[in-house]
Design a protein around this motif. Sequence first.
Motif, short mmCIF file in Angstrom:
data_model
loop_
_atom_site.label_atom_id
_atom_site.label_comp_id
_atom_site.label_asym_id
_atom_site.label_seq_id
_atom_site.Cartn_x
_atom_site.Cartn_y
_atom_site.Cartn_z
N PRO A 25 -8.50 -6.28 0.24
CA PRO A 25 -8.95 -5.73 1.53
C PRO A 25 -10.45 -5.47 1.60
O PRO A 25 -11.05 -5.54 2.67
CB PRO A 25 -8.16 -4.41 1.63
CG PRO A 25 -6.93 -4.65 0.83
CD PRO A 25 -7.38 -5.50 -0.32
N GLN A 26 -11.08 -5.14 0.46
CA GLN A 26 -12.53 -4.89 0.47
C GLN A 26 -13.33 -6.18 0.42
O GLN A 26 -14.43 -6.26 0.92
CB GLN A 26 -12.92 -3.99 -0.71
CG GLN A 26 -12.41 -2.57 -0.54
CD GLN A 26 -12.98 -1.62 -1.57
OE1 GLN A 26 -13.82 -1.99 -2.38
NE2 GLN A 26 -12.53 -0.38 -1.54
N GLU A 79 0.84 -1.21 0.00
CA GLU A 79 0.00 0.00 0.00
C GLU A 79 0.87 1.26 0.00
O GLU A 79 0.60 2.21 -0.74
CB GLU A 79 -0.94 -0.01 1.22
CG GLU A 79 -2.09 -0.99 1.08
CD GLU A 79 -2.70 -1.43 2.42
OE1 GLU A 79 -3.57 -2.30 2.42
OE2 GLU A 79 -2.28 -0.89 3.47
N TRP A 92 -11.02 -12.01 -3.38
CA TRP A 92 -10.04 -11.69 -4.42
C TRP A 92 -8.67 -12.30 -4.14
O TRP A 92 -7.91 -12.56 -5.06
CB TRP A 92 -9.90 -10.18 -4.59
CG TRP A 92 -11.05 -9.56 -5.31
CD1 TRP A 92 -12.08 -8.87 -4.76
CD2 TRP A 92 -11.29 -9.56 -6.73
NE1 TRP A 92 -12.95 -8.44 -5.74
CE2 TRP A 92 -12.48 -8.84 -6.96
CE3 TRP A 92 -10.61 -10.08 -7.84
CZ2 TRP A 92 -13.02 -8.66 -8.23
CZ3 TRP A 92 -11.13 -9.89 -9.11
CH2 TRP A 92 -12.33 -9.19 -9.29
N THR A 98 -1.58 -7.55 -8.93
CA THR A 98 -1.80 -6.23 -8.32
C THR A 98 -3.28 -6.01 -8.08
O THR A 98 -3.69 -5.52 -7.02
CB THR A 98 -1.23 -5.12 -9.22
OG1 THR A 98 0.18 -5.33 -9.37
CG2 THR A 98 -1.47 -3.73 -8.62
N GLY A 99 -4.11 -6.37 -9.05
CA GLY A 99 -5.55 -6.26 -8.88
C GLY A 99 -6.05 -7.09 -7.70
O GLY A 99 -6.83 -6.61 -6.88
N PHE A 100 -5.59 -8.33 -7.58
CA PHE A 100 -5.99 -9.18 -6.45
C PHE A 100 -5.60 -8.50 -5.13
O PHE A 100 -6.38 -8.48 -4.18
CB PHE A 100 -5.33 -10.56 -6.53
CG PHE A 100 -5.74 -11.37 -7.73
CD1 PHE A 100 -7.06 -11.41 -8.14
CD2 PHE A 100 -4.81 -12.11 -8.46
CE1 PHE A 100 -7.46 -12.15 -9.26
CE2 PHE A 100 -5.19 -12.85 -9.57
CZ PHE A 100 -6.51 -12.87 -9.96
N ALA A 106 -2.52 -8.52 -12.95
CA ALA A 106 -3.58 -9.30 -12.29
C ALA A 106 -3.30 -9.46 -10.80
O ALA A 106 -4.18 -9.27 -9.96
CB ALA A 106 -3.72 -10.67 -12.97
N VAL A 133 -5.03 -5.28 -4.51
CA VAL A 133 -5.74 -4.03 -4.27
C VAL A 133 -7.21 -4.27 -3.89
O VAL A 133 -7.77 -3.58 -3.04
CB VAL A 133 -5.67 -3.13 -5.54
CG1 VAL A 133 -6.64 -1.98 -5.45
CG2 VAL A 133 -4.25 -2.63 -5.74
N LEU A 134 -7.83 -5.28 -4.52
CA LEU A 134 -9.25 -5.53 -4.27
C LEU A 134 -9.46 -6.41 -3.03
O LEU A 134 -10.56 -6.44 -2.47
CB LEU A 134 -9.89 -6.18 -5.51
CG LEU A 134 -9.88 -5.28 -6.76
CD1 LEU A 134 -10.26 -6.07 -8.01
CD2 LEU A 134 -10.82 -4.09 -6.59
N THR A 177 -9.66 -18.08 -6.03
CA THR A 177 -9.53 -17.08 -7.09
C THR A 177 -8.19 -17.20 -7.81
O THR A 177 -8.14 -17.16 -9.05
CB THR A 177 -9.71 -15.66 -6.51
OG1 THR A 177 -11.03 -15.55 -5.99
CG2 THR A 177 -9.51 -14.61 -7.58
#
Lengths: 208, 208
Positions: A166-167, A108, A171, A159-161, A157, A163-164, A176
């Motif tokens: 924590p919400q 982060e 992911w 990076t997307g996992f 990809a 970043v997404l 996944t």
Amino acid sequence: MVKQERALRTREALIKSAATVFDRDGFSVASLTAISSLAGVSNGALHFHFASKAALADAVEEAAAERLAHIVTVHEEEAANALQLLVNTSHELARRLTADVVLRAGFELSRDQVREGGPGLYQQWHRWVEGALKRAAGEGVLNQVKPEDAATSVVAATTGFEVLGPQDPEWLSHRTITRFWRLLLPRLADPSVLGDLVAAGSRPHVRP
Amino acid sequence: MVKQERALRTREALIKSAATVFDRDGFSVASLTAISSLAGVSNGALHFHFASKAALADAVEEAAAERLAHIVTVHEEEAANALQLLVNTSHELARRLTADVVLRAGFELSRDQVREGGPGLYQQWHRWVEGALKRAAGEGVLNQVKPEDAATSVVAATTGFEVLGPQDPEWLSHRTITRFWRLLLPRLADPSVLGDLVAAGSRPHVRP
């Protein structure tokens, strides 16, 4: 020696507390008082170890970089080839990102546009992924794709996992990441090895 | 009517200024004075339109959601099939993320863990991508892959491009998105249509 050991432990505790507070509140808002209080030390002790919040953030990012360096070496000898190594390592990274707040906060911080750049965890990960894919090409297990192009897509990809995650923890779940490799491996792997590759990771899946 | 029009313009200017300051400083640090000053209006005028910084952030996220809704419909009729539509739309999204600070700030706000969630741009994008892939399956242009699995990977990768773009524009470049689709399309597309699909996008590439 005992004193040094205690100082080292305090430093480690401060890094972990800082990571927890950065992860929760963001770097800009995070308060030094919240960090020292979570570590169970005085503000004075914090300032003895770290001159500023920026210095603490650098320390978190460096600790995360060390952990990432460990993650990419720990499976080296278990995998049959460099492509399976990449699969195993990405699973390990996802697991650790879920479980280890220092690693998560390090990533982060690495993408916090407000901060001056530290060691750059994304670049570190990108270099390693590209290296693994080049080794796979050298081993003859990579299909007719450029290692650089595959690395770009894999890093985007993951990076997307990250970043997404924590919400929505799904992911970063084992399921996944396994689905991602089930999709990608038939394109990346030479047909001669595709059947041997395990999208779910080739070592027993142990959650921390 | 003239007065209403001016009020609307001020509101638009404030949303754009807020997006610029959020994008530069982050939501937590962004100051209302910096936002009103960039918009060329008084603090009083800002407070007339928006009760708080959170209200401004909601407005930015809503404006971004509208833009995203526009992006996913604008190419509807140009593409030969839903898979090509997905390729074209992802190129358009990458272009707009580079050029449009409101769209970019909207995504950034959507993943700000400190804020209470707004309309959720990632979920909006995810739903659309999955819908496009299901349509592609219905059209018979999708290979033997599950639309849901393909959607997860596409959304993760585009999220990665979006997150890494601000630090290095190459991640959101037409070249990078084209390479991504060159890698993925042979896996996603039914062999009967693969030759017709254009990874670089099937409409003339016009940069804004």
